[in-house]
Design an enzyme around this catalytic site. Structure first.
Site, short mmCIF file in Angstrom:
data_model
loop_
_atom_site.label_atom_id
_atom_site.label_comp_id
_atom_site.label_asym_id
_atom_site.label_seq_id
_atom_site.Cartn_x
_atom_site.Cartn_y
_atom_site.Cartn_z
N ASN A 11 0.87 -1.19 0.00
CA ASN A 11 0.00 0.00 0.00
C ASN A 11 0.90 1.23 0.00
O ASN A 11 1.51 1.56 1.02
CB ASN A 11 -0.88 -0.03 1.26
CG ASN A 11 -1.71 1.23 1.43
OD1 ASN A 11 -1.81 2.04 0.50
ND2 ASN A 11 -2.29 1.40 2.60
N LYS A 13 -0.01 4.21 -0.24
CA LYS A 13 -0.70 5.38 0.34
C LYS A 13 -0.51 6.60 -0.57
O LYS A 13 -0.49 6.46 -1.78
CB LYS A 13 -0.20 5.64 1.76
CG LYS A 13 -0.20 4.39 2.63
CD LYS A 13 -0.03 4.70 4.07
CE LYS A 13 0.18 3.42 4.86
NZ LYS A 13 0.03 3.59 6.29
N HIS A 95 -9.47 0.86 4.96
CA HIS A 95 -8.20 1.08 5.68
C HIS A 95 -8.48 2.03 6.85
O HIS A 95 -9.29 2.96 6.72
CB HIS A 95 -7.17 1.68 4.72
CG HIS A 95 -5.79 1.71 5.29
ND1 HIS A 95 -5.40 2.63 6.22
CD2 HIS A 95 -4.71 0.90 5.07
CE1 HIS A 95 -4.14 2.39 6.55
NE2 HIS A 95 -3.71 1.35 5.87
N GLU A 97 -6.96 4.46 7.93
CA GLU A 97 -6.76 5.88 7.62
C GLU A 97 -7.99 6.45 6.91
O GLU A 97 -8.32 7.62 7.09
CB GLU A 97 -5.48 6.05 6.77
CG GLU A 97 -4.23 5.86 7.64
CD GLU A 97 -3.00 5.39 6.89
OE1 GLU A 97 -2.98 5.42 5.66
OE2 GLU A 97 -2.04 4.98 7.58
N GLU A 165 -5.33 -5.21 10.61
CA GLU A 165 -4.36 -4.14 10.81
C GLU A 165 -4.67 -3.39 12.10
O GLU A 165 -5.54 -2.50 12.11
CB GLU A 165 -4.42 -3.16 9.64
CG GLU A 165 -4.10 -3.77 8.30
CD GLU A 165 -3.49 -2.75 7.36
OE1 GLU A 165 -2.39 -3.00 6.87
OE2 GLU A 165 -4.10 -1.69 7.15
N GLY A 171 2.42 2.11 10.70
CA GLY A 171 3.39 3.19 10.54
C GLY A 171 4.11 3.59 11.82
O GLY A 171 4.76 4.63 11.87
N SER A 204 3.41 -2.31 10.34
CA SER A 204 4.86 -2.33 10.58
C SER A 204 5.52 -3.66 10.22
O SER A 204 6.45 -4.09 10.91
CB SER A 204 5.15 -1.94 12.04
OG SER A 204 4.72 -0.61 12.28
C1 PEP Z 1 -0.75 0.05 6.01
O1 PEP Z 1 -0.84 1.23 5.72
O2 PEP Z 1 -1.64 -0.73 5.60
C2 PEP Z 1 0.37 -0.40 6.80
C3 PEP Z 1 0.33 -1.61 7.28
O3 PEP Z 1 1.40 0.48 6.98
P1 PEP Z 1 2.86 0.16 7.62
O4 PEP Z 1 3.32 -1.16 7.01
O5 PEP Z 1 3.70 1.30 7.20
O6 PEP Z 1 2.66 0.03 9.08
#
Ligand code: PEP
Length: 244
Positions: A11, A13, A95, A97, A165, A171, A204
């Site tokens: 992703n 983003k 997601h 976000e 998630e 992040g 992460s």
């Molecule tokens: C994500 O945005 O779906 C995500 C898992 O981000 P990160 O791997 O940067 O934590």
């Protein structure tokens, strides 16, 4: 019984300009025949050019959101059919976000997933608890509630993937313990309507922790944010998934 397919999904983003297609091309060179599904979800502006750059190869391209309607007066939005037309095979939906920044409810996510299915896209439906919800002992209740409300009628392993998630792990460089991931994934496996539906962990995931996460039962891959931007890092995660 059919096995869930392994998938490494990146992703990007709101990151990536045309110059960054070099990373997608590098990934394609490194994995001409990967032993797992590999997907890159760039910003909408890059979907068509990335699909073109990867054309003919096994690495798939996806979107990061779609509107629930097929077309119409929705300035700034993109329909599932438009994503498919641009070369997308998947779309990330719900997601955290988007749930936080755009107030998306699970009902909205279900409507978007239905639209994605109608356009022939695989919906990657994200669920996950906040840190406060985990601290309050509500993780399974929250995640199972989101799953129930976000999965539309007719969801199967062929048209839907679930990504667990934890919001607090995205992040941040923090990850749940392997036992905490296992607990949620076991519950998801028991709850999904199709036993072969792929279950991704996201939050992460890095080259250094991917192998131990992929060794957990009922983890079929990862949704990767930051570490998917560079072919070298994402490639190491893909290699760990292939080896799992
Ligand atoms: C994500 O945005 O779906 C995500 C898992 O981000 P990160 O791997 O940067 O934590």
């Amino acid at each position: 019984m059919q096995e869930a397919c392994k998938l490494a999904a990146g992703n990007w983003k709101m990151n990536g300009l045309r110059a960054d297609l070099i990373e997608a091309r590098a990934l394609a060179r490194a994995f001409p025949a990967p032993d797992c599904g590999v997907l890159l979800c760039p910003p909408a502006t890059l979907i068509a050019s990335m699909a073109e750059a990867l054309h003919g190869g096994p690495i798939m391209v996806g979107g990061q959101d779609c509107h629930a309607a097929a077309s119409g007066a929705h300035t700034g939005d993109i329909s599932a059919r438009m994503l498919a037309d641009a070369g997308a095979r998947h779309v990330i939906l719900g997601h955290s976000e988007r749930r936080a920044d755009h107030g998306e409810s699970s009902e909205t996510v279900a409507a978007k997933a239905q639209a994605a299915h109608g356009a022939g896209l695989v919906a990657i439906i994200c669920v996950g608890e906040t840190e406060a919800e985990r601290d309050a002992g509500q993780t399974l209740e929250v995640v199972m509630g989101q799953l129930r409300e976000s999965l539309p009628e007719g969801a199967t392993a062929a048209n839907s993937v679930i990504a667990y998630e934890p919001v607090w792990a995205i992040g941040t460089g923090r990850t749940p313990t392997l036992e905490q991931i296992a607990e949620v994934h076991d519950a998801l496996r028991a709850a999904v309507p199709d036993a072969a539906m792929s279950l991704l962990y996201g939050g992460s995931v890095k080259p250094g922790n991917a192998a131990e996460i992929f060794a957990i039962a009922n983890v079929n891959g990862a949704l990767v944010g930051g570490a998917s931007l560079k072919a070298e890092d994402f490639g190491a995660i893909i290699a760990a998934l292939e080896a799992s």
